[in-house]
Design an enzyme around this catalytic site. Structure first.
Site, short mmCIF file in Angstrom:
data_model
loop_
_atom_site.label_atom_id
_atom_site.label_comp_id
_atom_site.label_asym_id
_atom_site.label_seq_id
_atom_site.Cartn_x
_atom_site.Cartn_y
_atom_site.Cartn_z
N LYS A 77 4.48 0.43 9.27
CA LYS A 77 4.58 1.71 8.57
C LYS A 77 3.95 2.83 9.39
O LYS A 77 4.39 3.97 9.32
CB LYS A 77 3.91 1.61 7.20
CG LYS A 77 4.84 0.98 6.17
CD LYS A 77 4.24 1.04 4.79
CE LYS A 77 3.13 0.01 4.66
NZ LYS A 77 2.67 -0.16 3.27
N ARG B 61 5.81 -13.15 9.05
CA ARG B 61 6.45 -11.87 8.75
C ARG B 61 7.77 -11.79 9.49
O ARG B 61 8.02 -12.49 10.45
CB ARG B 61 5.53 -10.70 9.08
CG ARG B 61 5.13 -10.56 10.52
CD ARG B 61 3.97 -9.59 10.68
NE ARG B 61 4.32 -8.22 10.36
CZ ARG B 61 3.68 -7.48 9.45
NH1 ARG B 61 2.68 -7.98 8.76
NH2 ARG B 61 4.03 -6.24 9.23
N GLU C 79 0.87 -1.17 0.00
CA GLU C 79 0.00 0.00 0.00
C GLU C 79 0.91 1.23 0.00
O GLU C 79 1.80 1.33 0.84
CB GLU C 79 -0.89 0.00 1.25
CG GLU C 79 -1.83 1.19 1.20
CD GLU C 79 -2.77 1.29 2.39
OE1 GLU C 79 -2.76 0.40 3.25
OE2 GLU C 79 -3.50 2.30 2.43
P1 ATP Z 1 3.12 -2.67 7.91
O1 ATP Z 1 2.38 -3.55 8.89
O2 ATP Z 1 4.57 -2.60 8.11
O3 ATP Z 1 2.49 -1.33 7.77
P2 ATP Z 1 1.72 -3.73 5.74
O4 ATP Z 1 1.49 -5.19 5.75
O5 ATP Z 1 0.59 -2.87 6.10
O6 ATP Z 1 3.00 -3.41 6.56
P3 ATP Z 1 1.77 -3.54 2.93
O7 ATP Z 1 2.21 -2.40 2.13
O8 ATP Z 1 0.34 -3.89 2.95
O9 ATP Z 1 2.27 -3.24 4.39
O10 ATP Z 1 2.66 -4.82 2.64
C1 ATP Z 1 2.92 -5.31 1.36
C2 ATP Z 1 3.32 -6.75 1.46
O11 ATP Z 1 4.48 -6.89 2.27
C3 ATP Z 1 2.24 -7.59 2.07
O12 ATP Z 1 2.08 -8.75 1.29
C4 ATP Z 1 2.75 -7.91 3.44
O13 ATP Z 1 2.30 -9.18 3.85
C5 ATP Z 1 4.27 -7.89 3.24
N1 ATP Z 1 4.94 -7.52 4.48
C6 ATP Z 1 4.71 -6.43 5.23
N2 ATP Z 1 5.47 -6.46 6.34
C7 ATP Z 1 6.19 -7.59 6.29
C8 ATP Z 1 7.16 -8.20 7.16
N3 ATP Z 1 7.53 -7.63 8.29
N4 ATP Z 1 7.70 -9.38 6.78
C9 ATP Z 1 7.34 -9.96 5.63
N5 ATP Z 1 6.43 -9.45 4.78
C10 ATP Z 1 5.86 -8.28 5.10
MG MG Z 2 -1.22 -3.75 4.73
#
Ligand code: ATP
Ligand code: MG
Length: 748
Positions: free
Chosen positions: A266, A256, A30
């Protein structure tokens, strides 16, 4: 690339020609912030498997929340993915590009009575939802007619209602044990400007709806996401089926990445940026890709790190020290060695003539096969580091002290003759003599000079700004006990000045060096021509590991507190683990676990001895068995290696899915017998009987005549969906290869 459960699964899918043997993954960030090292794990996995299986990986901006998204983030995401070394080619997509299609699908769901407009407010909605232990109640708006719903939804779109006054909900099951299926909202009203669609919309699809439909729209075969989406998988499948998508994507979850001494959400990173706790998203202390890049990390090091931590389902927190260890390894081979002095102390070489001589000094030590050299000026007045001198040194201080000798790197051996002090008794300079016989550091008489120190020539030393970084937080898991911002390390950035050799005057932004004995450094973007600013990427040794170096000596098999085990393993793979890795072909993570947990090693070796499939057995032992043992506070598993071998074979030959394997394992811990016994008791065996499968396949074909017709008309993609339906029909128990083969035969 070492294999893992996802690669194993994809290999099987390719073999059984699921999705025609095609592999298409996606990375769907996102654009509401910069990417961090956790995303790197997902990027390496998605782009990595696509490449390994000759497939494609899409980059998709998951942009359905106009309030938080920004083109700056879109650009940063693309820059970071590219920098990491991956290429999406033509395949850049935006969820916001599907708004029209998503809207049409939503109307379709209304027409098939699978969605309704609900006027409950947020509070009422959560009250109606029930709890984990209690079913929810149906909304009073659940039975609105199709006409009424269509009318209301169109008026939502037309902007007739206030934000929050109503939502469109999927009509699933308010009593479902899976809370996600209790009529989730799929469209909401939001009067906000979207960075791509502007003011064209005032209703926006919610993540659960947009995301799972974007996958089949793009022909994604494997939708890989993190564990927190596990409970959303049922909804994912429901939405794809309800929307009657001609293509079925499959979701698989992995753990993760979490890192100690770091925050990775984020939202929290944005808080650090907006609250000016750091200088920006690319502040070198941030765990963002942009921050790590500016700090001096290489893409190769980050990829190597992601390879080392592997991919599994069990939640794990990786020690920051492991990341630093990997980056050190990488930088060691690519950083020129130069001389710098942190706390300058003047040395006057009394017997050296009034002249300047130049040493031809190679940039690389002999064991690093690289070329290049520079000239180093040397004269009577030099700087050495104040820490390299002691007035009353202990015996094992192999540096300079009164009457002692030390070697100046690339230059001569000098001897301290006397110390000059000011009126306050502080040392202002060290008077030394040099031995002209020792040019280049050799001692022709063979006398021992144990220490070598760095120095720079006073007359042309460059005085530069250097930024020394430390971890951003003082606690391993910031935010666990208090607000994470209260646990920031006040010393995470120390700006100092150093004296460096004159050759660095022309260093350009992005150049990397090792300052001998001080660490790895990179020239920062804040540099001016002729006046470089340096960031320390990482020190040469893990200063934190030193404090626990005793525990490194302890046999890893001895029991010791958990934190010590971590300190030991994070820094370097213990010798014992390295041996295990080589001997059994297991991952470094697994080797680490086995080196530290004797009972797991014994169990695994027992499984090997009875012919258990090594890879699966190792993963089971290190993740699932260990998890159960810990959760149940046992000393070890209550079964033998032979039982583990049996279970891994059942998973390996497809009799059990990995999920079923875990269930069986749980029963083994409950003492319900051996794996085969439990499989029988639970009726979990795969269905391989041809006539049973044929009957199921026929039922599916009869019920989906239109899909079969599309396949015959040349739409090969439909096959995957039909296989999926037949598998569902069998409760997941049919052998997928037999199903797929039979379907192909019948459709031919
Ligand atoms: P955050 O929780 O850090 O804000 P998010 O999951 O909201 O991260 P996205 O932009 O939606 O952020 O993530 C894009 C992709 O990256 C998703 O498929 C998510 O599962 C993966 N991702 C995010 N954080 C991690 C992590 N710590 N380890 C592995 N994959 C991750
Ligand atoms: Mg997300």
């Amino acid at each position: 690339m070492a294999s893992d459960f996802i690669r194993d699964m994809i290999a099987t899918d390719v073999e059984t020609r699921k999705h025609d043997g095609k592999v298409c993954t996606r990375f769907p960030p996102e654009p509401n912030g910069y990417l961090h090292i956790g995303h790197a794990k997902s990027i390496c996995l998605n782009f990595g498997v696509a490449k390994e299986f000759g497939g494609k990986c899409h980059l998709r901006m998951d942009d359905t929340n106009p309030a938080t998204e920004d083109p700056e983030y879109v650009a940063a995401i693309q820059r970071d993915v590219k920098w990491l070394g991956f290429d999406w080619g033509e395949n850049l997509f935006y969820a916001s590009g599907y708004y029209d299609q998503l809207y049409a699908i939503a109307e379709r769901l209304i027409r098939s009575e699978r969605a309704y407009v609900c006027d409950l407010n947020e509070e009422q909605m959560s009250e109606y939802r029930g709890t984990l232990s209690e079913p929810g109640k149906n909304s009073p708006f659940r039975e609105r007619s199709v006409e009424q719903n269509l009318d209301l939804f169109r008026r939502m779109r037309a902007g007739e209602f206030k934000e929050g006054s109503c939502v469109l909900r999927a009509k699933i099951d308010m009593a479902s044990p899976n809370m996600k299926l209790r009529d989730p909202a799929i469209y909401r009203i939001k009067y906000a400007h979207h960075y791509r669609t502007g003011d064209a919309w005032c209703i926006y699809p919610l993540y659960d709806f947009a995301h799972c439909l974007s996958d089949p729209m793009e022909g994604i075969t494997h939708s890989l996401c993190t564990m927190e989406f596990e409970s959303a998988r049922e909804l994912y499948d429901w939405v794809i089926a309800a929307a009657e998508m001609p293509w079925v994507s499959r979701q698989t979850e992995f753990a993760r990445l979490n890192l100690t001494y770091t925050v990775m959400s984020k939202r929290k990173l944005l808080e650090l940026v907006e609250g000016k706790f750091v200088k920006g998203w690319d502040d070198p202390r941030m765990p963002t890709i942009a921050g790590l890049r500016r700090r001096g990390y290489t893409a190769e090091a980050i990829r190597a790190f992601c390879g080392r931590i592997g991919v599994a389902k069990n939640l794990s927190t990786v020690d920051l020290a492991l990341l630093e260890f990997v980056v050190r390894e990488d930088l060691n081979a690519r950083s020129r060695r130069v001389l710098a002095v942190h706390k300058p102390l003047k040395v006057i070489v009394d017997n050296y003539p009034n002249q300047t001589e130049e040493f031809h000094a190679p940039y690389w030590p002999e064991d690093v096969p690289n070329e290049g050299s520079r000239s180093l000026p040397f004269s009577r007045e030099l700087y050495i580091d104040a820490d390299d001198f002691m007035e009353t040194p202990p015996n094992d201080f192999y540096r300079l002290g009164p009457g002692r000798e030390v070697r100046l790197r690339h230059a001569y051996v000098i001897k301290c003759e006397r110390v000059a002090k000011n009126a306050q008794g502080e040392i202002v300079a060290i008077h030394c003599s040099y031995d002209p016989q020792t040019r280049g550091g050799v001692t022709p008489d063979g006398r021992k000079v144990p220490g070598t120190i760095q120095w720079v020539n006073v007359a042309d030393a460059l005085d530069v700004e250097v930024r020394l970084y430390d971890r951003l937080f003082v606690t391993e898991r910031p935010g666990e006990a208090r607000d994470f911002k209260e646990e920031m390390n006040p010393k995470s950035l120390m700006t100092v000045r150093m004296k460096v050799e004159p050759s660095l005057k022309n260093a350009t932004i992005g150049d990397r060096f090792q300052f001998e004995r001080l660490g790895f450094f990179i020239v920062d973007a804040d540099s001016q021509p002729g006046s470089p600013v340096f960031n320390r990427t990482v020190s040469l040794k893990d200063s934190w590991a030193k404090q626990t170096s005793k525990s490194v000596q302890v046999s890893p098999r001895a029991s010791k507190p958990k934190t010590e085990v971590k300190a030991t393993v994070a820094v370097e793979l213990p010798v014992e683990a390295q041996e295990l890795m080589a001997r059994h072909g297991i991952s470094s993570e697994e080797a680490r676990t086995m080196a530290a947990e004797t009972h797991i090693l014994v169990l695994f070796e027992g499984a090997l001895a009875s012919g258990g499939a090594s890879k699966i057995a190792a993963a089971l032992a290190c993740n699932d068995v260990l998890g159960e043992v810990r959760a149940r506070k046992l000393e070890g598993a209550p079964f033998s290696g032979k039982a583990l071998a049996e279970l891994s074979q059942l998973i390996g030959d497809g009799t059990l899915s990995s999920k079923q394997g875990k269930d069986v394992l749980g029963k083994m811990f409950d003492g319900e017998g051996g794996p085969k016994e439990i499989v029988k008791k639970l009726g979990l065996q795969q269905i391989t009987d041809a006539s049973t499968i044929e009957a199921m396949v026929d039922r599916v074909l009869a019920a989906n005549a239109d899909a079969a017709a599309r396949f015959r008309a040349g739409n090969a993609n439909v096959l995957g969906a039909l296989v999926g339906l037949a598998m569902k029909e069998s409760g997941g128990k049919a052998n997928p290869k037999l199903v797929s083969d039979l379907l192909k035969k019948k459709l031919a």
